[in-house]
Design a protein around this motif. Structure first.
Motif, mmCIF file in Angstrom:
data_model
loop_
_atom_site.group_PDB
_atom_site.id
_atom_site.type_symbol
_atom_site.label_atom_id
_atom_site.label_comp_id
_atom_site.label_asym_id
_atom_site.label_seq_id
_atom_site.Cartn_x
_atom_site.Cartn_y
_atom_site.Cartn_z
ATOM 1 N N HIS A 154 -28.762 12.856 -13.010
ATOM 2 C CA HIS A 154 -29.551 14.089 -13.129
ATOM 3 C C HIS A 154 -29.238 14.723 -14.490
ATOM 4 O O HIS A 154 -28.274 15.474 -14.614
ATOM 5 C CB HIS A 154 -29.210 15.060 -11.999
ATOM 6 C CG HIS A 154 -29.469 14.502 -10.626
ATOM 7 N ND1 HIS A 154 -30.532 14.890 -9.849
ATOM 8 C CD2 HIS A 154 -28.805 13.557 -9.902
ATOM 9 C CE1 HIS A 154 -30.513 14.222 -8.700
ATOM 10 N NE2 HIS A 154 -29.471 13.407 -8.717
ATOM 11 N N VAL A 155 -30.024 14.407 -15.501
ATOM 12 C CA VAL A 155 -29.762 14.982 -16.819
ATOM 13 C C VAL A 155 -30.067 16.485 -16.767
ATOM 14 O O VAL A 155 -30.869 16.934 -15.943
ATOM 15 C CB VAL A 155 -30.594 14.302 -17.943
ATOM 16 C CG1 VAL A 155 -30.392 12.809 -17.945
ATOM 17 C CG2 VAL A 155 -32.070 14.633 -17.833
ATOM 18 N N ARG A 156 -29.416 17.229 -17.614
ATOM 19 C CA ARG A 156 -29.685 18.666 -17.627
ATOM 20 C C ARG A 156 -31.009 18.934 -18.333
ATOM 21 O O ARG A 156 -31.414 18.183 -19.225
ATOM 22 C CB ARG A 156 -28.546 19.408 -18.328
ATOM 23 C CG ARG A 156 -27.280 19.426 -17.495
ATOM 24 C CD ARG A 156 -26.322 20.522 -17.939
ATOM 25 N NE ARG A 156 -25.155 20.559 -17.052
ATOM 26 C CZ ARG A 156 -25.110 21.230 -15.903
ATOM 27 N NH1 ARG A 156 -26.157 21.927 -15.484
ATOM 28 N NH2 ARG A 156 -24.030 21.214 -15.167
ATOM 29 N N ALA A 157 -31.650 20.017 -17.929
ATOM 30 C CA ALA A 157 -32.953 20.361 -18.521
ATOM 31 C C ALA A 157 -32.829 20.484 -20.042
ATOM 32 O O ALA A 157 -33.691 19.999 -20.783
ATOM 33 C CB ALA A 157 -33.470 21.660 -17.914
ATOM 34 N N ALA A 184 -38.854 18.772 -15.032
ATOM 35 C CA ALA A 184 -39.135 17.856 -16.145
ATOM 36 C C ALA A 184 -40.568 17.958 -16.667
ATOM 37 O O ALA A 184 -40.804 17.910 -17.871
ATOM 38 C CB ALA A 184 -38.848 16.411 -15.711
ATOM 39 N N TYR A 211 -35.212 7.407 -16.700
ATOM 40 C CA TYR A 211 -34.549 8.606 -16.183
ATOM 41 C C TYR A 211 -34.644 8.577 -14.660
ATOM 42 O O TYR A 211 -35.383 7.784 -14.068
ATOM 43 C CB TYR A 211 -35.263 9.872 -16.667
ATOM 44 C CG TYR A 211 -35.100 10.190 -18.140
ATOM 45 C CD1 TYR A 211 -34.041 10.981 -18.580
ATOM 46 C CD2 TYR A 211 -36.022 9.739 -19.085
ATOM 47 C CE1 TYR A 211 -33.900 11.308 -19.933
ATOM 48 C CE2 TYR A 211 -35.879 10.055 -20.435
ATOM 49 C CZ TYR A 211 -34.823 10.839 -20.842
ATOM 50 O OH TYR A 211 -34.682 11.176 -22.178
ATOM 51 N N LEU A 265 -32.785 17.061 -21.594
ATOM 52 C CA LEU A 265 -34.109 16.438 -21.655
ATOM 53 C C LEU A 265 -34.920 17.047 -22.805
ATOM 54 O O LEU A 265 -35.596 16.339 -23.555
ATOM 55 C CB LEU A 265 -34.865 16.606 -20.332
ATOM 56 C CG LEU A 265 -36.272 15.991 -20.343
ATOM 57 C CD1 LEU A 265 -36.206 14.474 -20.454
ATOM 58 C CD2 LEU A 265 -37.059 16.384 -19.098
ATOM 59 N N VAL A 286 -33.881 15.626 -13.236
ATOM 60 C CA VAL A 286 -33.467 16.630 -14.207
ATOM 61 C C VAL A 286 -32.899 17.832 -13.458
ATOM 62 O O VAL A 286 -33.564 18.422 -12.611
ATOM 63 C CB VAL A 286 -34.649 17.057 -15.103
ATOM 64 C CG1 VAL A 286 -34.173 18.036 -16.158
ATOM 65 C CG2 VAL A 286 -35.266 15.836 -15.768
#
Ligand SMILES: [Zn+2]
Length: 301
Positions: free
Chosen positions: A54-57, A109, A35, A60, A38
């Motif tokens: 940047h994955v979304r919270a 995260a 990763y 994750l 986040v």
């Protein structure tokens, strides 16, 4: 077609298919997930450089549910111990890593991963942390577009260095592009998160001569060990493809006391090549069902 496939994967997840399938067929090594950062769920879309990193919270969190219920998340220390003859790893071992050292690893995260009991490691670029600036690729992308970043990654070292310095600018602390602070790094280390090297300023190491590579790696290593208060022995190559580092890079890492290094070449990591441990890149838009499907089928075992 895509929505049909998505629907099928969701149904298979709901029916417990992936869980049964994962139990039936072991991994061929550790699934190391790479990763970067986040994004808070309320952060507006289309505002960020390389938003896919940047994955979304909420994403994750969904990944954590899959990993905690279907796999066995391990720490880097546990893997290292197993490779050195200690207790063997559980089946379906997964190692979560973050590259670059974005602040959202600490602010978003960490709490999510902690809730699921999932250990993780962070590979930190130290210069933006010290200078409170954007990472060079974000600064260039926000000013000139992402294509210019891709061009500079291929450019000679001097050209990259000049362009990166020219783009340097300070970052607001509440911007999701911001790097970790020294205080946050110390706190993560205190809580047992293992820190790893990622160079001072994220050059493509293969473009740099040996002396410049060594400066970048050493400056980063010295800073991280001071902040963590313990030896830093794992490294992730910036960009991480085979053409992004060289045999010289590997020899410098050995000289400085590193004992493992991670790439972004997608495969399960058997641990037999400790300076080229592969990882699966995790991007925004991957649902829980998609992650389960990849663990079962898409990532070749
Ligand atoms: Zn990186």
């Amino acid at each position: 077609m895509i929505s049909w496939r998505r629907g099928t994967k969701r149904t298979l997840l709901g029916l417990g298919h992936y869980k049964r399938r994962l139990r039936a067929k072991p991994f061929s090594g550790v699934a190391v997930l790479c990763y970067h950062a986040v994004r808070p769920d309320d952060w507006p879309a289309d505002r960020m450089a390389f938003e896919g990193l940047h994955v979304r919270a909420a994403e994750l969190e969904a990944h954590c549910r899959v990993l905690a219920s279907m796999c066995h998340p391990i720490s880097l220390a546990r893997w290292r111990a197993a490779l050195d003859g200690g207790p063997p790893l559980p089946d379906r071992a997964v190692l979560v890593t973050f590259d670059d050292g974005y602040r959202t690893v600490a602010t978003v995260a960490h709490a999510i991963l902690k809730r699921y009991g999932i250990p993780f490691s962070v590979f930190v670029c130290s210069a933006p942390v010290e200078e409170r600036t954007y990472f060079w690729f974000d600064a260039v992308a926000l000013r000139d577009g992402e294509l210019e970043v891709q061009r500079l990654k291929q450019a000679p070292f001097e050209e990259w260095s000049t362009a990166a310095k020219a783009a340097r600018r300070s970052v607001p602390e509440n911007d999701p592009h911001a790097p970790l602070t020294v205080g946050e790094i110390r706190e993560l280390a205190r809580l047992g998160v293992e820190l790893g090297g990622h160079t001072a300023s994220h050059p493509i190491l293969a473009r740099a001569d040996r002396a410049e590579q060594r400066r970048e790696i050493l400056r980063n290593h010295t800073a991280l060990e001071a902040w963590a208060g313990r030896p830093v022995t794992a490294f992730a190559y910036p960009n991480g493809e085979r053409s992004d580092y060289s045999d010289e890079t590997v020899s410098i890492l050995g000289e400085l006391g590193y004992s493992a290094a991670f790439t972004t070449q997608p495969a399960f990591a058997s641990g037999d090549r400790r300076f080229e441990c592969p990882r699966f890149l995790m991007l925004a838009g991957v649902s829980d069902a998609e992650l389960a499907h990849r663990l079962c089928y898409s990532w070749r075992r």
